[in-house]
Write an enzyme that holds these catalytic residues in place. Structure first.
Site, mmCIF file in Angstrom:
data_model
loop_
_atom_site.group_PDB
_atom_site.id
_atom_site.type_symbol
_atom_site.label_atom_id
_atom_site.label_comp_id
_atom_site.label_asym_id
_atom_site.label_seq_id
_atom_site.Cartn_x
_atom_site.Cartn_y
_atom_site.Cartn_z
ATOM 1 N N LYS A 41 55.618 6.363 29.029
ATOM 2 C CA LYS A 41 56.891 5.718 28.650
ATOM 3 C C LYS A 41 56.875 5.394 27.155
ATOM 4 C CE LYS A 41 54.907 1.256 29.902
ATOM 5 N NZ LYS A 41 54.773 0.241 30.950
ATOM 6 N N TYR A 259 57.287 -10.761 -2.354
ATOM 7 C CA TYR A 259 58.336 -11.703 -1.942
ATOM 8 C C TYR A 259 57.770 -13.080 -1.667
ATOM 9 C CZ TYR A 259 61.777 -7.981 -1.449
ATOM 10 O OH TYR A 259 62.645 -6.958 -1.696
HETATM 11 C C1 PLP Z 1 53.361 0.286 31.322
HETATM 12 C C2 PLP Z 1 52.894 0.208 32.726
HETATM 13 C C3 PLP Z 1 51.601 0.615 33.071
HETATM 14 C C4 PLP Z 1 50.546 0.998 32.052
HETATM 15 O O1 PLP Z 1 49.960 -0.190 31.567
HETATM 16 P P1 PLP Z 1 48.746 -0.143 30.507
HETATM 17 O O2 PLP Z 1 48.412 -1.572 30.283
HETATM 18 O O3 PLP Z 1 49.312 0.482 29.268
HETATM 19 O O4 PLP Z 1 47.673 0.646 31.109
HETATM 20 C C5 PLP Z 1 51.270 0.640 34.414
HETATM 21 N N1 PLP Z 1 52.153 0.254 35.357
HETATM 22 C C6 PLP Z 1 53.401 -0.165 35.064
HETATM 23 C C7 PLP Z 1 54.321 -0.581 36.155
HETATM 24 C C8 PLP Z 1 53.810 -0.217 33.742
HETATM 25 O O5 PLP Z 1 55.039 -0.649 33.445
#
Ligand code: PLP
Length: 362
Positions: A41, A259
């Site tokens: 994702k 800044y």
């Molecule tokens: C993003 C996600 C993962 C992966 O988690 P990591 O900590 O990056 O391994 C697994 N399960 C779900 C439901 C997620 O949303």
């Protein structure tokens, strides 16, 4: 003529493949039949979804967020199981999901109602998400059996996989035991595949892997645990953010930098200006002292991060000059250290990287 701005993100595809191997071995050691669902994702945590899918094609499936991402994978020719982690946002998406043989996560009862009414071209394999204590998405455990029965009664449902997500697999004070207990009580006696573990749970609590593990961050080479880097876990960093010095200056004692003059020189010193700022995804809240490499030598940022630039201390690198290479993170400087200094996590550094940063693959 292409832009010669020196900022570039390097993605090491062999590192992704290596990390999948680490996840695979950890999974097999815990449960020889378990399968690996590579979580790609958020544009594969900033690494590029199609690039990552290619390097991770030996995974048993992919998990993404949106229909768009899933369809991009199908268009690129991937026939793997693809799980949509938040399911469908509107019933209008169901037909396309069925066409593409996608597997939506069902996390609300009204989604089951929509499924029951839908006339779909194929039956769907769905994942039922049970809230066992994270209290984000999922059907409350007390209603999980009823939801399962309703799903199994839907003509449009082919199979159900049960899943839950842990709130604290990376935090020893929370752990997974309480949630695991809730999950096993409410799923007891059901002969259905289950999916529980993210990266942290896979690495720290291998007993809970279930039938599908869902590693994300570890595939990109970063650690899910505070105080430990990916290389401590045998992982290889897949992302390196590199730039160069575009100016070298001498500032006098008492002069302010950038800044707000957020850094005041305590003595005469050499400083460098790096082509990288918050518009590139470098965290603006990274304070003075955030680690950074110049010519491979570790030094620190100074003052506030600007939109397109940041400032570094050249005291440890007296030979640095305009054009000297700079590593913002990756390689010898774990992203986890930069993230910790900036009060965030590597996940956020990776996913916040801006689309304007050119990518070079190795
Ligand atoms: C993003 C996600 C993962 C992966 O988690 P990591 O900590 O990056 O391994 C697994 N399960 C779900 C439901 C997620 O949303």
């Amino acid at each position: 003529m292409l832009s010669q701005r020196p900022l570039v993100v390097r993605i090491d595809r062999a590192a992704l493949t290596h990390n999948l191997g680490v996840a695979r071995r950890a999974t097999l050691a815990a449960h020889p039949q378990a399968r690996v669902l590579a979580v790609i994702k958020a544009n594969a945590y900033g690494h590029g979804i199609l690039r990552a899918a290619e390097a991770l094609r030996n995974a048993d499936g992919f998990a993404v967020l949106s229909l768009d991402e899933a369809l991009a994978l199908r268009h690129a020719g991937y026939s793997h199981p693809i799980v949509l982690l938040e399911g469908f946002f509107s019933g209008d998406e169901l037909e396309a999901m069925a066409h593409a043989h996608l597997r939506p996560v069902i996390h609300r009862e009204d989604q089951i109602t929509l499924l029951a009414r839908a006339a779909l071209p194929h039956r769907l394999d769905v994942w039922l998400k049970i809230d066992t204590g994270m209290h984000r998405l999922g059907i409350p455990a007390s209603r999980a059996r009823a939801a399962l029965a309703a799903l199994q009664a839907c003509a449009s449902v082919a199979s159900v996989t049960l899943m839950t997500h842990f709130a604290g697999a990376d935090e020893p004070a929370i752990g997974v035991a309480a949630q695991q207990q809730v999950f096993s009580e409410c799923t007891q006696g059901l002969a259905l595949p289950v999916s529980l573990a993210n990266s942290a749970a896979l690495l720290r609590y291998p007993a809970v892997v279930g039938d599908w593990v869902r590693p994300g961050i570890m595939l990109y080479g970063a650690s899910p645990f505070a105080g430990q880097t990916g290389s401590d876990l045998g992982l290889a960093a897949a992302m390196t953010l590199e730039s160069r010095l575009i100016a070298v200056r001498r500032v006098a004692r008492g002069e302010g930098l950038g800044y707000g003059h957020a850094f005041m020189a305590p003595q005469d010193m050499n400083i460098g200006i790096v082509a990288c700022g918050y518009a590139d995804g470098y965290p603006r809240h990274a304070p003075t002292g955030t680690p950074i490499l110049v010519e491979g030598r570790e030094t620190r940022t100074l003052g506030r991060v600007s939109m397109d630039m940041l400032c570094v201390d050249l005291t440890p690198c007296p030979n640095a000059h305009v054009g000297s290479p700079v590593t913002l993170w990756g390689g010898a400087l774990p992203a986890e250290r930069v993230a910790a200094a900036a009060g965030t996590i590597a996940y956020e550094l990776f996913t916040a990287l801006s689309a304007r940063v050119p990518v070079e693959e190795t």
